[in-house]
Enzyme design. Structure first.
Site: not given
Ligand code: IMP
Ligand code: MG
Length: 178
Positions: A98-99, A102, A151, A164
């Site tokens: 996963e990136d 959160d 963010f 991205r």
């Protein structure tokens, strides 16, 4: 630096260094096995590509598309499978790549789903962890960096499908999403 980025959190070099450490840990753990690495699209593509090329064990790859965030920056707590795996995972060693974690909703639901398919083992490696925003308790097996509640964009992470391809991870200016 991109003009929409407030500051760089992790440079290209810092990311590369940390990714090679994670790859070394996975190589040691999965020596002689052939884990199936599952990338959650699209945020994990660069991380997955860099991580797997540094692993010196066999590693297969597959991808899933989950939707939770839509266009914005706030999770809705509901996860839908847009694209499922191409392969069966029964009896496989699975590594979810996963990136960022959160709220934890995406991963909690994904782990629950994959568990019903009876893999031999299942581990989660995430590049970034943002524990301050957690709504369901969830601890990754391996994590690149713990990050503050801001963010982030770049190295796969987007805001409304932009940023991205920034080679670094940066904090997006609030003015862009507020
Ligand atoms: P969770 O279900 O809230 O844990 O959300 C996980 C997903 O939300 C990640 O896989 C990202 O796609 C997205 N996300 C969460 N935080 C950020 C961020 O700071 N920047 C970009 N995407 C994020
Ligand atoms: Mg993601």
């Amino acid at each position: 630096m991109h003009r929409d980025v407030e500051r760089v959190l992790f440079s290209q070099e810092q990311i590369a260094q940390r990714v090679s450490e994670l790859a070394a840990a996975l190589s040691a753990e999965y020596q002689g096995r052939n884990p199936l690495c599952i990338g959650v699209l699209k945020g994990s593509v660069f991380f997955m590509a860099d991580l797997l090329r540094q692993m010196d064990t066999m590693a297969s790859m597959d991808f899933m598309i989950l939707s939770s965030y839509g266009q914005g920056s706030v999770s809705q707590g509901k996860v839908k499978i847009v694209k499922d795996l191409d392969v069966e995972i029964v009896g496989r060693d699975v590594i979810i790549v996963e990136d960022i974690i959160d709220t934890g909703h995406t991963l909690a639901q994904l782990m629950k789903l994959l568990d019903t398919r009876h893999p031999a083992s299942i581990k989660l490696v995430t590049l970034l962890d943002k524990p301050a925003r957690r709504e369901v308790s969830f601890v990754p097996d391996l994590c690149g960096f713990t990050v503050p509640d801001e963010f982030l964009v770049g190295y796969g992470l987007d805001y409304a499908e932009r940023y991205r391809n920034l080679p670094y991870i940066g904090v997006l200016k609030r003015a862009i999403y507020e």
